[in-house]
Write a protein that holds these residues in place. Structure first.
Motif, PDB file in Angstrom:
ATOM      1  N   ALA A  61      30.046  62.710 -29.657  1.00  0.00           N
ATOM      2  CA  ALA A  61      30.305  63.049 -31.058  1.00  0.00           C
ATOM      3  C   ALA A  61      30.036  61.849 -31.942  1.00  0.00           C
ATOM      4  O   ALA A  61      30.397  60.711 -31.625  1.00  0.00           O
ATOM      5  CB  ALA A  61      31.746  63.510 -31.209  1.00  0.00           C
ATOM      6  N   GLY A  62      29.411  62.117 -33.106  1.00  0.00           N
ATOM      7  CA  GLY A  62      29.119  61.083 -34.076  1.00  0.00           C
ATOM      8  C   GLY A  62      29.378  61.578 -35.476  1.00  0.00           C
ATOM      9  O   GLY A  62      29.943  62.661 -35.698  1.00  0.00           O
ATOM     10  N   LEU A  63      28.953  60.788 -36.467  1.00  0.00           N
ATOM     11  CA  LEU A  63      29.189  61.155 -37.858  1.00  0.00           C
ATOM     12  C   LEU A  63      28.430  62.405 -38.278  1.00  0.00           C
ATOM     13  O   LEU A  63      28.726  62.968 -39.339  1.00  0.00           O
ATOM     14  CB  LEU A  63      28.802  59.976 -38.759  1.00  0.00           C
ATOM     15  N   ASP A  64      27.456  62.838 -37.463  1.00  0.00           N
ATOM     16  CA  ASP A  64      26.765  64.082 -37.801  1.00  0.00           C
ATOM     17  C   ASP A  64      27.696  65.294 -37.685  1.00  0.00           C
ATOM     18  O   ASP A  64      27.382  66.377 -38.200  1.00  0.00           O
ATOM     19  CB  ASP A  64      25.542  64.265 -36.904  1.00  0.00           C
ATOM     20  N   GLN A  86      29.791  56.736 -32.757  1.00  0.00           N
ATOM     21  CA  GLN A  86      30.873  57.432 -32.068  1.00  0.00           C
ATOM     22  C   GLN A  86      32.232  56.889 -32.487  1.00  0.00           C
ATOM     23  O   GLN A  86      33.171  57.657 -32.747  1.00  0.00           O
ATOM     24  CB  GLN A  86      30.705  57.300 -30.558  1.00  0.00           C
ATOM     25  N   ALA A  87      32.354  55.558 -32.546  1.00  0.00           N
ATOM     26  CA  ALA A  87      33.647  54.964 -32.917  1.00  0.00           C
ATOM     27  C   ALA A  87      34.045  55.364 -34.329  1.00  0.00           C
ATOM     28  O   ALA A  87      35.225  55.658 -34.595  1.00  0.00           O
ATOM     29  CB  ALA A  87      33.576  53.445 -32.796  1.00  0.00           C
ATOM     30  N   ALA A  88      33.098  55.399 -35.263  1.00  0.00           N
ATOM     31  CA  ALA A  88      33.414  55.787 -36.642  1.00  0.00           C
ATOM     32  C   ALA A  88      33.934  57.219 -36.696  1.00  0.00           C
ATOM     33  O   ALA A  88      34.925  57.515 -37.395  1.00  0.00           O
ATOM     34  CB  ALA A  88      32.181  55.624 -37.515  1.00  0.00           C
ATOM     35  N   PHE A  89      33.289  58.125 -35.971  1.00  0.00           N
ATOM     36  CA  PHE A  89      33.741  59.521 -35.978  1.00  0.00           C
ATOM     37  C   PHE A  89      35.143  59.640 -35.391  1.00  0.00           C
ATOM     38  O   PHE A  89      35.999  60.347 -35.932  1.00  0.00           O
ATOM     39  CB  PHE A  89      32.761  60.380 -35.198  1.00  0.00           C
ATOM     40  N   ARG A  90      35.393  58.953 -34.270  1.00  0.00           N
ATOM     41  CA  ARG A  90      36.714  59.048 -33.635  1.00  0.00           C
ATOM     42  C   ARG A  90      37.801  58.456 -34.532  1.00  0.00           C
ATOM     43  O   ARG A  90      38.942  58.959 -34.559  1.00  0.00           O
ATOM     44  CB  ARG A  90      36.691  58.319 -32.292  1.00  0.00           C
ATOM     45  N   ILE A  91      37.480  57.412 -35.261  1.00  0.00           N
ATOM     46  CA  ILE A  91      38.472  56.812 -36.153  1.00  0.00           C
ATOM     47  C   ILE A  91      38.796  57.768 -37.289  1.00  0.00           C
ATOM     48  O   ILE A  91      39.970  57.974 -37.655  1.00  0.00           O
ATOM     49  CB  ILE A  91      37.951  55.457 -36.684  1.00  0.00           C
ATOM     50  N   VAL A  92      37.771  58.391 -37.879  1.00  0.00           N
ATOM     51  CA  VAL A  92      38.011  59.380 -38.935  1.00  0.00           C
ATOM     52  C   VAL A  92      38.810  60.555 -38.386  1.00  0.00           C
ATOM     53  O   VAL A  92      39.750  61.050 -39.032  1.00  0.00           O
ATOM     54  CB  VAL A  92      36.673  59.856 -39.534  1.00  0.00           C
ATOM     55  N   GLN A  93      38.453  61.012 -37.199  1.00  0.00           N
ATOM     56  CA  GLN A  93      39.151  62.149 -36.594  1.00  0.00           C
ATOM     57  C   GLN A  93      40.633  61.842 -36.389  1.00  0.00           C
ATOM     58  O   GLN A  93      41.508  62.654 -36.729  1.00  0.00           O
ATOM     59  CB  GLN A  93      38.491  62.496 -35.263  1.00  0.00           C
ATOM     60  N   GLU A  94      40.934  60.664 -35.855  1.00  0.00           N
ATOM     61  CA  GLU A  94      42.325  60.297 -35.615  1.00  0.00           C
ATOM     62  C   GLU A  94      43.068  60.085 -36.926  1.00  0.00           C
ATOM     63  O   GLU A  94      44.246  60.468 -37.068  1.00  0.00           O
ATOM     64  CB  GLU A  94      42.384  59.027 -34.763  1.00  0.00           C
ATOM     65  N   ALA A  95      42.399  59.487 -37.922  1.00  0.00           N
ATOM     66  CA  ALA A  95      43.052  59.255 -39.207  1.00  0.00           C
ATOM     67  C   ALA A  95      43.390  60.573 -39.893  1.00  0.00           C
ATOM     68  O   ALA A  95      44.493  60.739 -40.454  1.00  0.00           O
ATOM     69  CB  ALA A  95      42.157  58.408 -40.103  1.00  0.00           C
ATOM     70  N   GLY A 103      44.817  53.025 -30.480  1.00  0.00           N
ATOM     71  CA  GLY A 103      43.521  53.421 -29.951  1.00  0.00           C
ATOM     72  C   GLY A 103      42.395  53.112 -30.916  1.00  0.00           C
ATOM     73  O   GLY A 103      41.314  52.667 -30.503  1.00  0.00           O
ATOM     74  N   MET A 104      42.624  53.339 -32.218  1.00  0.00           N
ATOM     75  CA  MET A 104      41.601  53.019 -33.214  1.00  0.00           C
ATOM     76  C   MET A 104      41.330  51.517 -33.255  1.00  0.00           C
ATOM     77  O   MET A 104      40.174  51.085 -33.365  1.00  0.00           O
ATOM     78  CB  MET A 104      42.032  53.521 -34.592  1.00  0.00           C
ATOM     79  N   ARG A 105      42.385  50.735 -33.190  1.00  0.00           N
ATOM     80  CA  ARG A 105      42.188  49.274 -33.182  1.00  0.00           C
ATOM     81  C   ARG A 105      41.382  48.839 -31.960  1.00  0.00           C
ATOM     82  O   ARG A 105      40.520  47.958 -32.048  1.00  0.00           O
ATOM     83  CB  ARG A 105      43.544  48.569 -33.198  1.00  0.00           C
ATOM     84  N   GLU A 106      41.684  49.422 -30.817  1.00  0.00           N
ATOM     85  CA  GLU A 106      40.967  49.045 -29.599  1.00  0.00           C
ATOM     86  C   GLU A 106      39.494  49.442 -29.683  1.00  0.00           C
ATOM     87  O   GLU A 106      38.615  48.691 -29.225  1.00  0.00           O
ATOM     88  CB  GLU A 106      41.628  49.710 -28.392  1.00  0.00           C
TER      89      GLU A 106
END
Length: 416
Positions: free
Chosen positions: A285-288, A322-331, A377-380
């Motif tokens: 998963a990514g920003l797309d 991928q990291a950007a998408f996961r951070i947005v998802q968690e936020a 998790g986001m920080r890591e």
């Protein structure tokens, strides 16, 4: 007393012992009773010229030579080399070679002094790569030639010179072989342990993957099924003319779609654990997928704004995407869970050196922020790419999550 100091003192004592044996050996040589000459030519093994006077011991004659005191500094130098052989291996070998060569030049005596060379070669072979010290073994040639300083052509016409050279090389090569054998055995044991560790880790990953699939996958499947049943009931009620709230229908549709997508992504992610090394992995998963994520939340009644320009983001490294998408998802998940009906704004900005992600809400916020597994998790994730994540109160209330992910540093990082 520390271990390093004890090792230094023991090696210093060993170096002085070798120097003392060399000094004594240069003074005392047994003389042949029939020929009256010192064995192996006398001058080379009894000091310069084989001078001195004879003394008797039983039926044999003891030759006591006069050795110059100039040999003492060279003996102290080789003793220092032996003492420091583990701290500075190459410098210790050079010092020892100079000391042995100088001692040979002054006394022309071969004997226990060669042990010093073997003692200083061994630490180099143990602690350093071969390419960093093998060239220093060339010093053995001038060391042996130093014992023939007073001879024609430095003893090149004397067959004994070559025997001495072979002996000196043998003294140096023997500890090298021992060290290389030990290093090879140690590396083989290390490789075997590393393979065992990787195999154990792989088996543990498979076990975790099975557990996650059985627990989370089953729960998501049940959620999807229940949402589908509820939608079917609503359709029947709508067909029967009964009033149906459109918000309820939209929420159930969002639940079914989100759980179905999450289940598909879970299966794709867990499938990576079973792929052999080197096999191509499924796209992550990514920003797309940001629009799909926000759309599902909007369908559930959440107010979310997105500020970004996809064409300005350019080509992002897969790990950053991928990291950007996961951070947005968690936020956004944290906003849904803790910010009530607050409005959220997602900003994605591309800078020359980093990707900036910001998620802010206008909720009540929290007087004392307690970081849970999600924020950790986001920080890591960000730290693994050389970035950072900051979470704090916003200027107009609510919370603001600000993440910076370096693009250049992460260009070589593969997604995990």
């Amino acid at each position: 007393m520390t271990r390093s100091r004890r090792v230094l003192l023991l090696n210093a004592a060993l170096g002085l012992l070798v120097a003392w044996f060399a000094w004594v050996g240069a003074h005392v040589v047994w003389q042949d009773r029939e020929t009256g000459r010192a064995p192996y030519g006398g001058p080379r093994y009894g000091g310069p010229g084989g001078g001195g006077g004879p003394g008797r011991r039983g039926d044999e004659v003891l030759w006591v030579s006069d050795v110059s005191w100039l040999a003492v500094p060279f003996l102290l130098l080789l003793a220092a080399g032996v003492a420091l052989r583990w701290r500075w291996p190459r410098a210790a070998f050079v010092a020892c070679a100079v000391g042995v060569g100088g001692f040979f030049g002054v006394t022309s005596f071969f004997g226990p002094v060669l042990v010093a060379l073997a003692l200083t070669v061994y630490p180099m072979a143990v602690t350093l790569p071969l390419r960093r010290w093998v060239g220093l073994l060339g010093l053995l040639v001038p060391v042996v030639l130093a014992a023939h300083v007073g001879e024609t052509y430095l003893g090149a016409l004397d067959p004994l010179l070559y025997a001495e050279l072979v002996m000196a090389v043998a003294f140096a090569v023997l500890p090298v072989l021992v060290a290389l054998l030990r290093r090879g055995r140690r590396e083989a044991v290390h490789r075997e342990r590393e393979e065992d560790r990787r195999r154990t880790a792989y088996e543990e990953r498979l076990r975790i993957a099975r557990e996650v699939h059985d627990v989370v996958g089953h729960s998501l499947s049940v959620v999807t099924m229940q949402a589908g049943v509820a939608l079917h009931v609503l359709d029947k009620q709508r067909a029967a003319g009964e009033p149906v709230s459109p918000e309820v229908s939209a929420s159930l549709e969002a639940i079914r779609r989100s759980s179905r997508d999450a289940l598909a992504e879970l299966r794709t992610t867990l499938g990576m654990f079973r792929e052999p090394a080197g096999e191509p992995r499924a796209p992550t998963a990514g920003l797309d997928r940001l629009d799909d994520l926000v759309g599902a939340l909007r369908a559930a009644g959440r107010r979310i704004d997105v500020v970004r320009t996809p064409e300005d983001l350019g080509e992002l490294p897969a790990a950053v995407d991928q990291a950007a998408f996961r951070i947005v998802q968690e936020a956004l998940t944290n906003v849904v869970r803790h910010a009530g009906e607050a409005r959220a704004t997602v900003r994605v900005l591309r800078r020359p050196d980093a990707l900036v992600v910001e998620v802010a809400d206008d909720g009540p916020g929290a007087p004392r922020l307690e970081e849970g597994n999600g924020i950790r998790g986001m920080r890591e994730r960000a730290a693994s790419l050389g970035g950072r994540v900051d979470v704090g109160p916003g200027a107009g209330g609510g919370l603001v999550l600000h993440a910076e992910l370096p693009v250049v540093a992460a260009a070589q990082v593969m997604p995990t």
